[in-house]
Motif scaffolding. Structure first.
Motif, PDB file in Angstrom:
ATOM      1  N   THR A  57       0.864  -1.177   0.000  1.00 15.11           N
ATOM      2  CA  THR A  57       0.000   0.000   0.000  1.00 15.11           C
ATOM      3  C   THR A  57       0.898   1.222   0.000  1.00 15.11           C
ATOM      4  O   THR A  57       1.904   1.253   0.711  1.00 15.11           O
ATOM      5  N   GLY A  58       0.533   2.204  -0.806  1.00 18.01           N
ATOM      6  CA  GLY A  58       1.298   3.445  -0.846  1.00 18.01           C
ATOM      7  C   GLY A  58       0.394   4.656  -0.873  1.00 18.01           C
ATOM      8  O   GLY A  58      -0.735   4.601  -1.369  1.00 18.01           O
ATOM      9  N   TRP A  59       0.869   5.733  -0.297  1.00 17.92           N
ATOM     10  CA  TRP A  59       0.181   7.015  -0.335  1.00 17.92           C
ATOM     11  C   TRP A  59       1.139   8.026  -0.921  1.00 17.92           C
ATOM     12  O   TRP A  59       2.326   8.024  -0.604  1.00 17.92           O
ATOM     13  N   MET A  60       0.640   8.880  -1.786  1.00 21.93           N
ATOM     14  CA  MET A  60       1.489   9.881  -2.409  1.00 21.93           C
ATOM     15  C   MET A  60       0.658  11.115  -2.724  1.00 21.93           C
ATOM     16  O   MET A  60      -0.563  11.059  -2.773  1.00 21.93           O
ATOM     17  N   THR A  61       1.356  12.237  -2.942  1.00 23.51           N
ATOM     18  CA  THR A  61       0.695  13.488  -3.282  1.00 23.51           C
ATOM     19  C   THR A  61       0.847  13.741  -4.770  1.00 23.51           C
ATOM     20  O   THR A  61       1.961  13.728  -5.298  1.00 23.51           O
ATOM     21  N   TYR A  62      -0.285  13.979  -5.429  1.00 25.06           N
ATOM     22  CA  TYR A  62      -0.293  14.229  -6.868  1.00 25.06           C
ATOM     23  C   TYR A  62       0.028  15.695  -7.133  1.00 25.06           C
ATOM     24  O   TYR A  62      -0.585  16.586  -6.565  1.00 25.06           O
ATOM     25  N   LYS A  63       1.002  15.933  -8.015  1.00 28.46           N
ATOM     26  CA  LYS A  63       1.444  17.302  -8.328  1.00 28.46           C
ATOM     27  C   LYS A  63       1.113  17.729  -9.754  1.00 28.46           C
ATOM     28  O   LYS A  63       1.489  18.806 -10.172  1.00 28.46           O
ATOM     29  N   GLY A  64       0.414  16.881 -10.504  1.00 28.81           N
ATOM     30  CA  GLY A  64       0.057  17.239 -11.878  1.00 28.81           C
ATOM     31  C   GLY A  64       0.955  16.547 -12.878  1.00 28.81           C
ATOM     32  O   GLY A  64       2.025  16.045 -12.540  1.00 28.81           O
ATOM     33  N   GLY A  65       0.483  16.482 -14.141  1.00 31.45           N
ATOM     34  CA  GLY A  65       1.290  15.911 -15.200  1.00 31.45           C
ATOM     35  C   GLY A  65       0.870  14.536 -15.664  1.00 31.45           C
ATOM     36  O   GLY A  65       1.573  13.887 -16.427  1.00 31.45           O
ATOM     37  N   TRP A  66      -0.308  14.071 -15.218  1.00 30.43           N
ATOM     38  CA  TRP A  66      -0.793  12.758 -15.621  1.00 30.43           C
ATOM     39  C   TRP A  66      -2.125  12.939 -16.337  1.00 30.43           C
ATOM     40  O   TRP A  66      -3.107  13.382 -15.737  1.00 30.43           O
ATOM     41  N   PHE A  67      -2.159  12.644 -17.633  1.00 34.23           N
ATOM     42  CA  PHE A  67      -3.365  12.776 -18.451  1.00 34.23           C
ATOM     43  C   PHE A  67      -4.005  14.157 -18.347  1.00 34.23           C
ATOM     44  O   PHE A  67      -5.214  14.299 -18.374  1.00 34.23           O
ATOM     45  N   ASN A  68      -3.208  15.181 -18.164  1.00 38.78           N
ATOM     46  CA  ASN A  68      -3.715  16.559 -18.037  1.00 38.78           C
ATOM     47  C   ASN A  68      -4.703  16.722 -16.890  1.00 38.78           C
ATOM     48  O   ASN A  68      -5.561  17.603 -16.923  1.00 38.78           O
ATOM     49  N   ILE A  69      -4.608  15.897 -15.871  1.00 38.76           N
ATOM     50  CA  ILE A  69      -5.461  16.023 -14.687  1.00 38.76           C
ATOM     51  C   ILE A  69      -4.898  17.161 -13.846  1.00 38.76           C
ATOM     52  O   ILE A  69      -3.726  17.133 -13.476  1.00 38.76           O
ATOM     53  N   PRO A  70      -5.711  18.177 -13.551  1.00 42.16           N
ATOM     54  CA  PRO A  70      -5.193  19.291 -12.754  1.00 42.16           C
ATOM     55  C   PRO A  70      -4.818  18.846 -11.340  1.00 42.16           C
ATOM     56  O   PRO A  70      -5.429  17.934 -10.783  1.00 42.16           O
ATOM     57  N   SER A  71      -3.818  19.495 -10.806  1.00 41.13           N
ATOM     58  CA  SER A  71      -3.345  19.152  -9.469  1.00 41.13           C
ATOM     59  C   SER A  71      -3.947  20.080  -8.434  1.00 41.13           C
ATOM     60  O   SER A  71      -3.993  21.286  -8.605  1.00 41.13           O
ATOM     61  N   GLU A  72      -4.404  19.452  -7.376  1.00 40.43           N
ATOM     62  CA  GLU A  72      -4.839  20.200  -6.187  1.00 40.43           C
ATOM     63  C   GLU A  72      -4.081  19.656  -4.985  1.00 40.43           C
ATOM     64  O   GLU A  72      -4.581  19.678  -3.876  1.00 40.43           O
ATOM     65  N   ASN A  73      -2.886  19.138  -5.249  1.00 44.54           N
ATOM     66  CA  ASN A  73      -2.061  18.499  -4.224  1.00 44.54           C
ATOM     67  C   ASN A  73      -2.843  17.413  -3.489  1.00 44.54           C
ATOM     68  O   ASN A  73      -2.781  17.296  -2.269  1.00 44.54           O
TER      69      ASN A  73
END
Length: 142
Positions: free
Chosen positions: A81-97
Motif C-alpha cells: 500500500t502506498g500514499w502519495m501526493t499528486y502534483k500534476g502531469g498525468w493525463f492533463n489532470i489538474p493538481s490540487e495536491n
C-alpha cells in the motif's frame, strides 16, 4: 519463512527506488538482463529508470507499507500500500495536491540474489478515480 536477503531487496526497492527516486538502485538490485513485464510489453532497466523520472515528476511525499510477503522457491510476492501526493502531469489532470492511495501486488523472481524478472498489478484506475479523472457514480466500487 521469508528469506532475509529477498526481504531486504524488496524493502530497499520501496525505500530507495520509490520513496527516494534513487535510480542507481535499479542496477544494484536487478540482474543485467532484468525484465519488467507490463501491460505494454517487456521493459528493461532503462525503462524502469525512465518510469521513475516520470513518476517523481508527478507524485511526491510517498509513503509505502509492505503488507504481506509470500515466498516460493525463487519468487517473492509483495502486497503493498502506498500514499502519495499528486502534483500534476498525468493525463492533463489538474493538481490540487491531492493525497492518493495505491495498492498493488508485486512479484519478483530472483537469480543470484538480484531481481531477474518482475510483474506488478496495481490500482491505477482507483487513483484516477480519486483524482476525478473518472466520473463518480458511474460504477459500483466494492
Amino acid at each position: 519463512m521469508i528469506s532475509l536477503d529477498k526481504k531486504q531487496v524488496v524493502e530497499k526497492w520501496f525505500k530507495d527506488y520509490f520513496t527516494k527516486g534513487n535510480l542507481e538502485v535499479v542496477y544494484e538490485l536487478t540482474t543485467s538482463d532484468f525484465v519488467y513485464h507490463s501491460r505494454n510489453g517487456e521493459n528493461n532497466r532503462e525503462k524502469m529508470i525512465d518510469f521513475m523520472k516520470w513518476y517523481r515528476s508527478v507524485f511526491h511525499d510517498d509513503e509505502w507499507v509492505i503488507d504481506d510477503l509470500i515466498e516460493q522457491n525463487d519468487k517473492i510476492v509483495v502486497r503493498y500500500t502506498g500514499w502519495m501526493t499528486y502534483k500534476g502531469g498525468w493525463f492533463n489532470i489538474p493538481s490540487e495536491n491531492q493525497r492518493v492511495k495505491e495498492t498493488g501486488i508485486l512479484i519478483c523472481e530472483f537469480e543470484d540474489g538480484k531481481v531477474k524478472e518482475m510483474w506488478c498489478e496495481n490500482s491505477d484506475a482507483a487513483i484516477l478515480y480519486e483524482l476525478g479523472a473518472l466520473e463518480h457514480n458511474t460504477h459500483k466500487v466494492f
